[in-house]
Write a protein that holds these residues in place. Structure first.
Motif, PDB file in Angstrom:
ATOM      1  N   HIS A  18    -104.303 -65.135 -38.302  1.00  0.00           N
ATOM      2  CA  HIS A  18    -105.281 -64.591 -39.256  1.00  0.00           C
ATOM      3  C   HIS A  18    -106.669 -64.875 -38.701  1.00  0.00           C
ATOM      4  O   HIS A  18    -107.387 -65.741 -39.200  1.00  0.00           O
ATOM      5  N   LYS A  31     -97.596 -55.001 -42.220  1.00  0.00           N
ATOM      6  CA  LYS A  31     -97.217 -56.296 -42.805  1.00  0.00           C
ATOM      7  C   LYS A  31     -96.906 -56.070 -44.275  1.00  0.00           C
ATOM      8  O   LYS A  31     -97.706 -55.465 -45.004  1.00  0.00           O
ATOM      9  N   HIS A  66     -92.214 -66.802 -41.592  1.00  0.00           N
ATOM     10  CA  HIS A  66     -91.974 -68.087 -42.266  1.00  0.00           C
ATOM     11  C   HIS A  66     -90.471 -68.410 -42.369  1.00  0.00           C
ATOM     12  O   HIS A  66     -89.999 -69.328 -41.727  1.00  0.00           O
TER      13      HIS A  66
HETATM   14 ZN   LIG Z   1     -99.805 -65.421 -42.693  1.00  0.00          ZN
END
Ligand SMILES: [Zn+2]
Length: 439
Positions: free
Chosen positions: A99, A220, A281
């Motif tokens: 990011h 995303k 994740h």
């Molecule tokens: Zn992220």
């Protein structure tokens, strides 16, 4: 048709003239024969799980001309020699989850009310340089409101600012009340989300098209709850199967892959079954999800450093107490599940979820992969180079020290196969044949 074509042509040549003017001496140089550099190192770690001892790498222009044992590689006459005794040369690292446009604010859930796209652009410029200096020559941006990632990508490509090759996402797709929304406020306040808030398959399709229209390299989508968000459980599914399928179908039609934020549960499995390229994740990935991921060839991008540091250092960094509690509650189980996925043979790519002070420390992720996943240092390097290139669809150009590929190279002093933490201390960086960092 004709007038608009003429306008396009005029605009295109104006752009060329403009970049030539900025490039100046570099543009003049490219008219001559490309520069050749011969790099002699103790070892090359290729990126595919192999290494070459006492190696020579020849770089011509922006590409690798030759690589092999120093005794067999011919050094062209006139080559500039770079003798890196004691060093290991590796492919430029790839962070599949960054990011860069994140703002180093004072944290807390009021931050969103203080930020503007201009903040994102300024911080991204700083973060891009830090990331490149850390040896990460390619990154995949995991969502940026207002397409700031696209603008920064193009500025780097044109040589206006230093930074890695960026694969931009534009705004992440999230659902109302989900992880990309900002929750807990009065319904009478128009608080913007941290992504594009879309509900229903048609809205998802339209947002995918919009992101691609304005320059996204991939899509995303936020498939489950998150840790840095209020009012949603970590594993809660946040899109229906119809919406996820629409996102993947539309992205695929437009030649784009989908990366899905998903920590656990049915939302994670739905994203896998819908055909996303990677799960981001994957904190509590269960055995059934692991088998689905192996079957579908889905990558897992585990973002270990950020989740570990929210637990150990979150309070100092100003992470809200609610988020620290969420991260702490799953920390032990997360390590067990991610290790299980890695050991079961799920494909992994390196991703840090770099925000705040993690920019420039991306290389610390390698050690977490060794410690938590049980990867060998060599495997961790492959995950952070060739696997990332394959996930991003650039495996023919990047990801390994191979003849013909772009010369994105990094050098560290010592042998990272003996001490993986050396990968966080990069001395030399070359991107496209140009040295961008040296001691
Ligand atoms: Zn992220």
């Amino acid at each position: 048709m004709r007038p608009s074509l003429r306008i396009l042509t005029a605009a295109a040549s104006a752009t060329v003239a403009f970049s030539a003017a900025i490039a100046g001496p570099a543009a003049a140089q490219s008219a001559q024969a490309p520069r050749v550099t011969a790099i002699h190192v103790d070892r090359v770690i290729v990126g595919d799980g192999t290494q070459i001892a006492d190696a020579m790498v020849i770089v011509r222009g922006e590409r690798i001309l030759d690589v092999g044992p120093a005794s067999t590689v011919r050094v062209p006459a006139g080559a500039t020699r770079l003798d890196l005794a004691g060093y290991t040369l590796l492919p430029g690292f790839i962070d599949a989850h960054t990011h860069l446009t994140s703002i180093d604010n004072d944290g807390g859930d009021l931050a969103v009310l203080k930020e503007t796209p201009a903040h994102g652009a300024i911080y991204a410029t700083i973060n891009a340089k830090k990331t490149l200096d850390a040896g990460f020559t390619t990154v995949r941006e995991a969502g940026s409101t207002d397409f700031v990632d696209v603008v920064v990508r193009d500025a780097i490509t044109r040589g206006l600012i230093p930074g890695p090759r960026i694969h931009a996402s534009g705004p992440a797709l999230g659902s109302t009340g989900g992880h990309a929304d900002v929750n807990g406020w009065s319904p009478f306040l128009a608080v913007p989300g941290t992504g594009a808030i879309v509900d229903g398959a048609d809205a998802v399709r339209k947002q995918v098209r919009t992101n691609v229209k304005y320059g996204a390299d991939q899509i995303k989508i936020v498939a489950t709850g998150g840790i840095l968000s209020v009012g949603d459980a970590v594993g809660a599914a946040q899109f229906g199967m119809d919406e996820l399928t629409a996102a993947v179908a539309e992205a695929t039609r437009l030649g784009r892959k989908v990366m899905a934020h998903a920590h656990a549960g049915d939302g994670l499995k739905a994203a896998v079954l819908a055909g996303v390229a990677s799960i981001e994740h994957g904190s509590l990935v269960d055995d059934q999800a692991i088998s689905f991921m192996k079957e579908k060839g889905t990558y897992l991008v585990p973002t270990l450093i950020i989740l570990e540091e929210i637990v150990t250092d979150g309070a100092r960094k100003g992470v809200p107490a609610n988020s620290i509690a969420k991260a702490t509650a799953i920390a032990g189980e997360r390590r067990v599940r991610l290790r299980a996925a890695y050991q079961a043979g799920v494909k992994f790519a390196l991703g840090t979820d770099a925000t705040s002070d993690i920019h420039g420390r991306n290389g610390e992720e390698f050690k977490y992969m060794v410690d938590i996943l049980g990867a060998t240092p060599m495997e961790a390097i492959t995950v952070g180079t060739m696997n990332g290139a394959t996930l991003l669809g650039v495996e023919r150009e990047l990801g390994s020290v191979t003849t013909g590929k772009l010369a994105d190279l990094v050098a560290v002093k010592g042998d990272p196969l003996r001490d993986v933490s050396l990968l966080a201390k990069v001395s030399y960086v070359m991107k496209g044949g140009v040295i961008t960092k040296q001691p």
